[in-house]
Design an enzyme around this catalytic site. Structure first.
Site, PDB file in Angstrom:
ATOM      1  N   ARG A  77       0.859  -1.183   0.000  1.00 22.10           N
ATOM      2  CA  ARG A  77       0.000   0.000   0.000  1.00 22.10           C
ATOM      3  C   ARG A  77       0.899   1.238   0.000  1.00 22.10           C
ATOM      4  NH1 ARG A  77      -3.956   1.770   5.028  1.00 22.10           N
ATOM      5  NH2 ARG A  77      -4.838   3.649   4.057  1.00 22.10           N
ATOM      6  N   HIS A  78       0.420   2.313  -0.598  1.00 21.48           N
ATOM      7  CA  HIS A  78       1.184   3.568  -0.583  1.00 21.48           C
ATOM      8  C   HIS A  78       1.440   4.025   0.854  1.00 21.48           C
ATOM      9  CE1 HIS A  78      -2.330   5.861   0.710  1.00 21.48           C
ATOM     10  NE2 HIS A  78      -3.033   5.181  -0.174  1.00 21.48           N
ATOM     11  N   ASN A  84      -4.714  10.889   4.796  1.00 17.69           N
ATOM     12  CA  ASN A  84      -4.751   9.893   5.871  1.00 17.69           C
ATOM     13  C   ASN A  84      -4.709  10.573   7.233  1.00 17.69           C
ATOM     14  OD1 ASN A  84      -2.627   7.622   3.991  1.00 17.69           O
ATOM     15  ND2 ASN A  84      -4.847   7.670   4.103  1.00 17.69           N
ATOM     16  N   ARG A 125       0.184   9.415  -4.881  1.00 25.14           N
ATOM     17  CA  ARG A 125       0.702   8.712  -3.712  1.00 25.14           C
ATOM     18  C   ARG A 125       1.269   7.336  -4.077  1.00 25.14           C
ATOM     19  NH1 ARG A 125      -4.791   9.297  -3.691  1.00 25.14           N
ATOM     20  NH2 ARG A 125      -6.207   7.598  -3.096  1.00 25.14           N
ATOM     21  N   GLU A 150      -7.697   4.007  -6.532  1.00 27.49           N
ATOM     22  CA  GLU A 150      -8.479   3.750  -5.326  1.00 27.49           C
ATOM     23  C   GLU A 150      -9.975   3.837  -5.610  1.00 27.49           C
ATOM     24  OE1 GLU A 150      -8.933   2.210  -2.834  1.00 27.49           O
ATOM     25  OE2 GLU A 150      -8.080   3.210  -1.081  1.00 27.49           O
ATOM     26  N   HIS A 218      -3.612   0.673  -3.271  1.00 22.22           N
ATOM     27  CA  HIS A 218      -4.354   1.434  -2.274  1.00 22.22           C
ATOM     28  C   HIS A 218      -5.079   0.452  -1.360  1.00 22.22           C
ATOM     29  CE1 HIS A 218      -3.904   5.243  -4.620  1.00 22.22           C
ATOM     30  NE2 HIS A 218      -3.813   4.371  -5.611  1.00 22.22           N
TER      31      HIS A 218
END
Length: 264
Positions: A77-78, A84, A125, A150, A218
């Site tokens: 995952r990034h 976030n 990202r 995503e 994602h």
């Protein structure tokens, strides 16, 4: 596909259509063979068959045909993003300083691991997380697939979860009741996401063949990919843990089935 990198879109399409025409010209149907399988190789699926029931090898042949063959797939995952930290949904935010450190840590952890292909989404990202991985890997091929973008939150893109709870309680209630099938207004649900993610994964694995692959995805994307290998119940898919400081390593053949989550 890499072979079309120097083509315009129209030239690539014309070349590909010509290729299909050639295949059609030399194609020979199965005819009246005694035993046969009709297979969708992209989906690892038997479409029809005239089985050889008495053969002791036939069950093993079937298993080989329907098995996903993944020699080495790394699923990351990034890193942490500004959204976030703020508790916001979707968007195209950059990594935070911590997120960039996570990207560097992932690259350092995998520095001795051969990666022939790196696939990303089209989002910033994902690209920023993949960048340290690609540093010094001059032979590694990298491609961005929209199929790995995503999950789309529609009208709620860029909103905070707390804001949605306060101003749109019906949306929060709907997602809590059935997170797998519920879609934000004009957005996507996990159920809708599944087909495009599967299509992107099939493309990636087809291009890479048996070579090691890294996919920098994602949270929702990686959940759906994992569910394809884990045979997860639909209602559990939105709750699969996809941390930003760990990655999944997947290796699947008829003789070996390995899915492990590794900290870096």
């Amino acid at each position: 596909m890499p072979e079309y990198a120097g083509y315009t879109e129209d030239e690539a399409l014309a070349s590909f259509v010509g290729r299909i025409g050639y295949y059609e010209a030399i194609y020979e149907p199965v005819g009246k063979e005694q035993y046969w399988l009709c297979v969708d190789t992209m989906s690892s699926r038997i479409l029809a068959e005239q089985p050889c029931e008495g053969s002791p090898y036939y069950p093993a042949i079937r298993e080989i045909v329907v098995s996903w063959w993944v020699q080495s797939l790394y699923l990351a995952r990034h890193g942490q993003t500004e959204y976030n930290v703020q508790g916001r949904i979707g968007g195209d935010p950059p990594l935070t300083a911590k997120g960039r450190m996570q990207a560097e840590a992932l690259a350092l952890h995998l520095r001795d691991q051969k990666l022939d292909w790196v696939f990303t989404s089209t989002r910033m990202r994902s690209h920023e997380t993949a960048a340290p991985l690609l540093r010094g890997r001059h032979e590694t091929r990298v491609m961005a697939f929209k199929e790995f973008d995503e999950i789309w939150a529609g009208d709620c893109e860029g909103m905070c979860y707390s804001e949605i709870r306060e101003t749109m309680p019906e949306i929060t209630a709907g997602r809590n009741a059935d997170k797998y099938h519920y879609a934000y207004p004009h957005g996507e649900s996990y159920a809708m996401l599944r087909e495009r993610v599967r299509r992107g994964l099939q493309r990636a694995l087809f291009l890479a063949g048996e070579l090691p692959v890294m996919l920098v995805g994602h949270q929702a994307i990686n959940r759906v990919i994992l569910s394809l290998f884990l045979r997860q119940r639909e209602e559990d898919i939105p709750y699969i843990n996809v941390p930003q400081n760990q990655y999944y390593h997947i290796s699947l053949t008829p003789r070996r089935k390995l899915i492990e989550r590794i900290s870096y």
